[in-house]
Scaffold this active site. Structure first.
Site, PDB file in Angstrom:
ATOM      1  CG  HIS A  74       7.036   2.546  -8.283  1.00 47.32           C
ATOM      2  ND1 HIS A  74       7.893   2.529  -7.208  1.00 47.32           N
ATOM      3  CD2 HIS A  74       7.679   3.218  -9.270  1.00 47.32           C
ATOM      4  CE1 HIS A  74       9.007   3.175  -7.528  1.00 47.32           C
ATOM      5  NE2 HIS A  74       8.890   3.600  -8.760  1.00 47.32           N
TER       6      HIS A  74
ATOM      7  CE1 TYR B 285       8.120  -0.324   2.797  1.00 43.04           C
ATOM      8  CE2 TYR B 285       7.772  -1.081   0.553  1.00 43.04           C
ATOM      9  CZ  TYR B 285       7.544  -0.162   1.554  1.00 43.04           C
ATOM     10  OH  TYR B 285       6.737   0.925   1.312  1.00 43.04           O
TER      11      TYR B 285
ATOM     12  N   PRO C  58       5.893   4.961   9.142  1.00 39.26           N
ATOM     13  CG  PRO C  58       8.078   5.647   8.746  1.00 39.26           C
ATOM     14  CD  PRO C  58       7.094   5.417   9.851  1.00 39.26           C
TER      15      PRO C  58
ATOM     16  CE  LYS D 235      -1.511   2.172   2.857  1.00 43.03           C
ATOM     17  NZ  LYS D 235      -1.858   2.371   1.450  1.00 43.03           N
TER      18      LYS D 235
ATOM     19  CE1 TYR E 130       3.733  -0.225   0.215  1.00 47.14           C
ATOM     20  CE2 TYR E 130       3.259   0.317  -2.066  1.00 47.14           C
ATOM     21  CZ  TYR E 130       4.092   0.385  -0.965  1.00 47.14           C
ATOM     22  OH  TYR E 130       5.290   1.067  -1.056  1.00 47.14           O
TER      23      TYR E 130
END
Length: 390
Positions: free
Chosen positions: A72, A201, A293, A297, A385
């Site tokens: 991704h 998200y 979560p 990580k 990220y």
């Protein structure tokens, strides 16, 4: 039994450490209190930083990952009814993340360890750690009704938040930092195509939601829920209806629903235990720290711990130097706290808190609006990220 390193826990961090040590010519035995099927039954996340993929490459266990995983280059953040793309590659000079379930990582590591004929002791009861402040640590356990002992040079505690490793350390030697969040994630796994080719998200008045996947045929969805909820009260239909209510109309219209394979409620917490070394006992992964979560990580932090610890042990045996093991705790914790900060920040921005008032919600929206319209803010988000360097 005599070995160089006794590893407590056959989860991904313990197995990865064992595989790397094997590659370095270091003998290690893994002790696990559950059976292999139980270990593989644990449903966990699966967004891997490039650093972890590199470690799996080094360990020689990444062939299936490169065949089946999804790479991704971005994700989306949705708020105020609109989705906003976050271009990870563009913001980080081409870096990306890899979607590959933790269960699959564990399976690949277990199969590699078995193929190499390495020792893993499953169903080990009453595991206890001894003499790790001295030169000859010991691990005792009960197997088939008989008490057995492993004498070793080092113990690696990779047995999770509730494991025996951290509990074996005197309370006065550990400083703990913790934040428990007043909500959980209700997760549903289904054999349905994901609603989007990348993760979404969602910040919504009804609470956080996440659209993710394990493959192009298996999806993982989450909705924020009270910790007091009982998963038995959440039928599949109720879950899908709640998820749709938090998605923008276009995404909700594309959502393919189906029966759940697994459904559970996970509490969220931030936790760090300092230090991560006690004599010849080293903590790694969830034994030393937990992250919510939201930032993906948890597994990646375990991998970075393994990176520092495996290299420290290679240096110890190959160069007779204790510099790496002496620096392990400080090196690992520097990265741990940065990931804790990032996970806390994402959790704070994307969830509805019980005590949140109208002012707090406006600030949250303003923060997200600034984020998606600022090149600098997107770069900061993307760098964290995809994973900060080891």
């Amino acid at each position: 039994m005599r070995t160089q390193v006794a590893i407590i826990g056959a989860g991904p961090s313990g197995l990865l450490l064992g595989q790397l040590l094997h590659k370095y010519g270091i003998d290690a035995v893994i002790v696990e209190r559950k059976d292999p099927d139980y270990v593989l039954s644990r449903i966990r996340a699966g967004v891997l930083e490039q650093g972890m993929v590199d470690l799996l490459d080094e360990a020689g266990v990444s062939a299936r990952l490169h065949q089946e995983a999804l790479v991704h280059g971005g994700f989306e953040i949705a708020f105020a009814g609109q989705r906003h793309p976050i271009d990870l590659r563009g913001a980080t000079g081409g870096k990306s993340v890899t979607v590959y379930g933790q269960t699959e990582v564990t399976r690949d590591l277990m199969e590699a360890r078995s193929a190499a004929g390495l020792t893993t002791i499953y169903d080990a009861a009453d595991v206890s750690l001894h003499d790790f402040e001295g030169a000859h640590p010991k691990v005792r356990y009960v197997k088939d009704g008989t008490t057995r002992e492993i004498v070793c040079d080092f113990i690696a505690g990779c047995d999770g938040f509730h494991g025996i490793s951290r509990q074996s350390v005197p309370a006065s030697a550990v400083q703990s930092f913790e934040r428990v969040y007043p909500f959980g994630w209700l997760g549903l796994l289904s054999d349905t195509p994901p609603v989007s080719p990348e993760l979404i998200y969602v910040n919504h008045d009804r609470g956080f939601a996440l659209c993710s996947m394990r493959s192009m045929h298996r999806s993982r969805y989450y909705v924020q829920c009270p910790l007091t909820d009982d998963v038995a009260d959440w039928s599949d239909d109720r879950f899908w209806d709640e998820l749709k209510s938090r998605l923008d109309p276009e995404t909700a219209g594309k959502l393919v629903t189906g029966p759940s394979i697994e459904k559970s409620i996970a509490p969220l917490r931030s936790f760090v235990a300092e230090p991560m070394r006690f004599g010849r006992l080293f903590l790694a992964g969830d034994a030393a720290h937990i992250v919510p979560p939201t930032g993906a990580k948890g597994l990646n932090l375990a991998a970075s711990d393994v990176y520092y610890l495996s290299r420290a042990m290679r240096e110890y045996y190959a160069e007779k130097s204790e510099a790496g093991i002496d620096a392990y705790s400080a090196s690992a914790l520097r990265r741990v706290w940065k990931a804790e900060r990032f996970s806390w920040w994402m959790t704070s921005q994307l969830h509805r808190f019980p005590d949140s008032d109208a002012f707090s919600q406006r600030i949250q929206t303003a923060e997200l609006d600034y984020l998606v319209n600022s090149k600098a803010a997107i770069t900061s988000l993307a760098e964290n990220y995809v994973g900060l360097p080891y």
